[in-house]
Design a protein around this motif. Structure first.
Motif, PDB file in Angstrom:
ATOM      1  N   GLY A  23       0.801  -1.217   0.000  1.00  0.00           N
ATOM      2  CA  GLY A  23       0.000   0.000   0.000  1.00  0.00           C
ATOM      3  C   GLY A  23       0.828   1.258   0.000  1.00  0.00           C
ATOM      4  N   ILE A  35       2.635   4.635  -0.684  1.00  0.00           N
ATOM      5  CA  ILE A  35       2.228   5.771  -1.520  1.00  0.00           C
ATOM      6  C   ILE A  35       3.231   5.908  -2.661  1.00  0.00           C
ATOM      7  CG2 ILE A  35       1.673   8.221  -1.566  1.00  0.00           C
ATOM      8  CD1 ILE A  35      -0.123   6.568   0.267  1.00  0.00           C
ATOM      9  N   SER A  72       0.055   2.442  -3.982  1.00  0.00           N
ATOM     10  CA  SER A  72      -1.244   3.110  -3.948  1.00  0.00           C
ATOM     11  C   SER A  72      -1.772   3.396  -5.345  1.00  0.00           C
ATOM     12  CB  SER A  72      -1.126   4.423  -3.166  1.00  0.00           C
ATOM     13  OG  SER A  72      -0.218   5.314  -3.814  1.00  0.00           O
ATOM     14  N   ASN A 105      -1.161   3.123   2.559  1.00  0.00           N
ATOM     15  CA  ASN A 105      -2.594   3.024   2.812  1.00  0.00           C
ATOM     16  C   ASN A 105      -2.948   1.581   3.141  1.00  0.00           C
ATOM     17  OD1 ASN A 105      -3.094   5.754   2.130  1.00  0.00           O
ATOM     18  ND2 ASN A 105      -3.248   5.243  -0.041  1.00  0.00           N
ATOM     19  N   ASP A 106      -4.024   1.390   3.899  1.00  0.00           N
ATOM     20  CA  ASP A 106      -4.633   0.064   4.088  1.00  0.00           C
ATOM     21  C   ASP A 106      -3.665  -1.007   4.567  1.00  0.00           C
ATOM     22  OD1 ASP A 106      -7.010   1.197   3.122  1.00  0.00           O
ATOM     23  OD2 ASP A 106      -6.401   0.808   1.052  1.00  0.00           O
ATOM     24  N   LEU A 135      -1.811   0.561  10.194  1.00  0.00           N
ATOM     25  CA  LEU A 135      -2.624   1.763  10.103  1.00  0.00           C
ATOM     26  C   LEU A 135      -4.031   1.516  10.629  1.00  0.00           C
ATOM     27  CD1 LEU A 135      -2.476   4.696   9.079  1.00  0.00           C
ATOM     28  CD2 LEU A 135      -3.263   3.889   6.863  1.00  0.00           C
ATOM     29  N   CYS A 179       4.869  10.679   6.120  1.00  0.00           N
ATOM     30  CA  CYS A 179       3.419  10.487   6.185  1.00  0.00           C
ATOM     31  C   CYS A 179       3.053   9.425   7.235  1.00  0.00           C
ATOM     32  CB  CYS A 179       2.908  10.122   4.788  1.00  0.00           C
ATOM     33  SG  CYS A 179       1.122  10.205   4.566  1.00  0.00           S
ATOM     34  N   THR A 180       2.278   8.414   6.838  1.00  0.00           N
ATOM     35  CA  THR A 180       1.824   7.394   7.778  1.00  0.00           C
ATOM     36  C   THR A 180       2.924   6.427   8.190  1.00  0.00           C
ATOM     37  OG1 THR A 180       1.016   6.154   5.860  1.00  0.00           O
ATOM     38  CG2 THR A 180      -0.608   7.453   7.093  1.00  0.00           C
ATOM     39  N   HIS A 238      -4.777  11.567   9.644  1.00  0.00           N
ATOM     40  CA  HIS A 238      -4.699  10.365  10.476  1.00  0.00           C
ATOM     41  C   HIS A 238      -4.376  10.696  11.931  1.00  0.00           C
ATOM     42  CE1 HIS A 238      -4.955   7.602   7.050  1.00  0.00           C
ATOM     43  NE2 HIS A 238      -4.192   8.471   6.403  1.00  0.00           N
TER      44      HIS A 238
END
Length: 328
Positions: free
Chosen positions: A13, A15, A60, A86-87, A91, A117-118, A140
Motif C-alpha cells: 500500500g 504511496i 497506492s 494506505n490500508d 494503520l 506520512c503514515t 490520520h
C-alpha cells in the motif's frame, strides 16, 4: 569517505509518489557534482529499496514495486526511511505484524530513522517515538493519538527532528524532511542545489496547519446549534460570551459547560476558529485588503488579525493568499 547508506522500506500500500522521493532527493546529480569529500563518481548517499520478505509490494497507484536489494541491507543501514502507505494492518490496528517487527529488528541500534506520512505509525508501534514529539499526516491524527497516547503528536508541523528519529507530515512534507537531511548532513549549499534541480522550495514556510480544513465542530441537532448558526453569520460583530449565553437563555456558567460538551471547545476557541476559516475563504476568493478581511471577520485590527491568523495557520495572511488564492 564512504557513502551514507539509506535503506528505504516499502510496505504494501506504499504511496507511489513518496516511494520515489528518497532516490530523487538523496541521489540527485547535484549531490554527485558538489560533494568534494567523496571519491570521484561516488554520491554522498547510497539509496536502496527493500521490502518485507523481499516480495514486490502493491503501490497506492495500483502497480507493483519490486525491491532493488535484499531486506538484509537493513543490517548495515545508516538511515532507514519508512514511506507512507494506505490500508496496511498497522494503520488499521496500531500493531506491527510479526514479519514487519522481525524486519525492523534487523536495523542496527545507531541507525537514523525517518518516516514520511503514515510511516510514523510504524515508528510509533515499534516504540521509537515513546515520550517524544512527532507528526504524521493530519488526516490520520485521530487514529494516531488513539493508538499511541504515549507519543506527543503535533499535527500542525511539516516535520519533527530528534536527530536519531525524524517524522514528517503527509506526502510532499517528505520533500521537506529529505532536504532537511541534506542540509544537516552536507550543508545548505547542496540542499539548495538539489531543491533548484527539482524545482521545489528549499525551505517551506508554515506547516500542515495551512492545509487542514477545520470545520467548526458541531453535533447534529445539538441544543446550541441555533446559537452557533447565529454567531457564524455575525462574525464581523463584537460577540461576547454574555451575549451568546443570553441568546441561549442560560447562565454563562451553564452555557460554557454545555458548549464544551457539544463542541469539545470553549466558545472563544470556536469563535476564533470560525473567524479564521472565514478569513481563509476571503483570502482565497477575493482581493480584499488585510484591513477589510480583518473587519469582516471580526478581528478588530489588522494587527490582531495577523497575529491570530498566523497562530492558527502558521502563515501570514499575505503568504496564505499567495499560496491558495483562487481569485480571478
Amino acid at each position: 569517505m564512504k557513502p551514507h547508506r539509506v535503506v528505504v522500506l516499502a510496505l504494501d500500500g506504499v504511496i507511489a509518489m513518496e516511494l520515489g522521493f528518497p532516490s530523487r532527493f538523496l541521489a540527485h546529480r547535484s549531490l554527485l557534482q558538489g560533494w568534494p569529500e567523496a571519491p570521484e563518481g561516488h554520491p554522498p548517499y547510497d539509496v536502496r529499496l527493500v521490502t518485507v520478505g523481499n516480495r514486490p509490494v502493491r503501490t497506492s497507484a495500483g502497480f507493483d514495486a519490486a525491491p532493488t536489494h535484499s531486506v538484509e541491507e537493513l543490517r548495515t543501514a545508516d538511515t532507514v526511511i519508512v514511506c507512507g502507505f494506505n490500508d496496511h494492518p498497522v494503520l488499521l490496528t496500531g500493531e506491527l505484524p510479526a514479519d514487519l517487527r522481525t524486519t525492523l529488528d534487523l536495523v542496527p541500534p545507531d541507525a537514523r530513522w525517518v518516516s514520511i506520512c503514515t510511516g510514523a505509525f510504524v515508528l510509533a508501534a515499534y516504540g521509537l517515538l515513546d515520550g517524544r514529539r512527532a507528526t504524521t499526516h493530519w488526516m490520520h491524527a485521530a487514529e494516531f493519538r488513539a493508538f499511541f497516547p504515549q507519543v506527543d503528536l503535533d499535527p500542525d508541523v511539516l516535520f519533527v527532528d530528534h536527530g536519531d528519529v525524524l517524522t514528517s507530515a503527509g506526502n510532499a512534507a517528505g520533500i521537506d524532511v529529505l532536504l532537511h537531511l541534506v542540509r544537516n548532513d552536507l550543508g545548505p549549499h547542496l540542499a539548495n542545489q538539489v531543491a533548484r534541480g527539482c524545482v521545489v522550495a528549499p525551505v517551506r514556510s508554515g506547516g500542515q496547519a495551512q492545509f487542514i480544513q477545520r470545520p467548526v465542530p458541531d453535533r447534529l441537532n445539538g441544543g446550541l446549534t441555533p446559537v452557533r448558526d447565529w454567531a457564524a453569520t455575525h462574525l464581523a460583530d463584537e460577540i461576547t460570551l454574555d451575549a451568546v449565553a443570553r441568546r441561549a437563555a442560560m447562565s454563562v456558567r451553564t452555557f460554557t459547560r454545555r458548549f464544551r460538551e457539544e463542541t469539545g471547545q470553549t466558545f472563544g476557541q470556536w469563535l476564533t476558529a470560525a473567524r479564521i476559516e472565514r478569513a481563509k475563504e476571503l483570502l482565497e476568493t477575493t482581493d480584499l485588503g488585510v484591513e477589510s478581511v480583518a473587519q469582516r471577520c471580526g478581528f478588530g485590527t489588522s494587527a490582531a488579525f495577523r497575529a491570530q491568523f498566523r497562530a492558527g495557520t502558521g502563515l501570514a495572511p499575505a503568504a496564505y493568499r499567495s499560496t491558495f488564492s483562487r481569485a480571478a
